[in-house]
Write an enzyme that holds these catalytic residues in place. Structure first.
Site, PDB file in Angstrom:
ATOM      1  N   HIS A 217       8.056 -32.760   2.309  1.00 61.21           N
ATOM      2  CA  HIS A 217       8.878 -31.652   2.812  1.00 61.21           C
ATOM      3  C   HIS A 217       9.337 -31.834   4.262  1.00 61.21           C
ATOM      4  O   HIS A 217      10.070 -30.983   4.764  1.00 61.21           O
ATOM      5  CB  HIS A 217       8.086 -30.350   2.706  1.00 61.21           C
ATOM      6  CG  HIS A 217       6.877 -30.360   3.590  1.00 61.21           C
ATOM      7  ND1 HIS A 217       5.712 -31.000   3.230  1.00 61.21           N
ATOM      8  CD2 HIS A 217       6.677 -29.864   4.831  1.00 61.21           C
ATOM      9  CE1 HIS A 217       4.843 -30.887   4.217  1.00 61.21           C
ATOM     10  NE2 HIS A 217       5.399 -30.210   5.205  1.00 61.21           N
TER      11      HIS A 217
ATOM     12  N   HIS B  24      12.586 -30.569   8.807  1.00 59.18           N
ATOM     13  CA  HIS B  24      11.679 -29.824   7.923  1.00 59.18           C
ATOM     14  C   HIS B  24      12.509 -29.244   6.793  1.00 59.18           C
ATOM     15  O   HIS B  24      13.336 -28.366   7.022  1.00 59.18           O
ATOM     16  CB  HIS B  24      10.968 -28.718   8.711  1.00 59.18           C
ATOM     17  CG  HIS B  24       9.722 -28.236   8.056  1.00 59.18           C
ATOM     18  ND1 HIS B  24       9.730 -27.433   6.941  1.00 59.18           N
ATOM     19  CD2 HIS B  24       8.411 -28.463   8.339  1.00 59.18           C
ATOM     20  CE1 HIS B  24       8.481 -27.171   6.583  1.00 59.18           C
ATOM     21  NE2 HIS B  24       7.664 -27.797   7.414  1.00 59.18           N
TER      22      HIS B  24
END
Length: 149
Positions: A57, A72
């Site tokens: 992620h 992110h």
């Protein structure tokens, strides 16, 4: 001077609009955020450098000037345990700006109840070291988000 480009195509929303106080309060660092298009896509390296942190992620690339840029992918996406994310490079790899780093699907992240809004953050930077920070408007992957001196 480092130019940081968008890893994603979408709409720039700025850090203040990220639905997570750690990012919206710039506690991780200054930068901006992109609300990505809702289709399977690849997150691209925002700078040339070395991948120093790699998770399904999120990833960090450090450039030749020592600037670390965090991408992110979505908010609370760590809770997905990597499901729906495919790593295309490894920690320690050298990447060039625009190189695909992770395949993911923002629509699937949203369907799983998470926000796909993706912060792009200048780690260990001060707000006054960034210039021309985009806070809104459409952006193509590879489009300039901010400069870092």
């Amino acid at each position: 001077m480092t130019t940081v480009t968008s890893p994603l195509t979408g709409r720039v929303v700025g850090l203040a609009n990220v639905p997570d106080p750690v990012f919206s309060g710039a506690m991780v660092g200054p930068g901006t955020a992109v609300d990505p298009v809702r289709e399977p896509t690849e997150a691209l390296a925002p700078v040339d450098g070395i991948v120093v942190s790699m998770h399904p992620h999120a990833f960090v690339v450090v450039d030749d000037e020592g600037h670390g840029v965090l991408t992110h992918l979505g908010i609370d996406t760590v809770q997905l345990n990597g499901e729906g994310f495919e790593l295309l490079v490894n920690k320690g790899d050298k990447v060039v700006r625009g190189q695909a780093v992770i395949k993911w699907n923002p629509a699937a992240v949203e369907a799983a109840g998470k926000s796909p809004i993706s912060p792009i953050v200048a780690l260990e930077a001060t707000a006054d070291s960034l210039g021309s920070v985009r806070e809104d408007g459409e952006v193509q992957a590879g489009g300039e988000l901010f400069s870092w001196s």
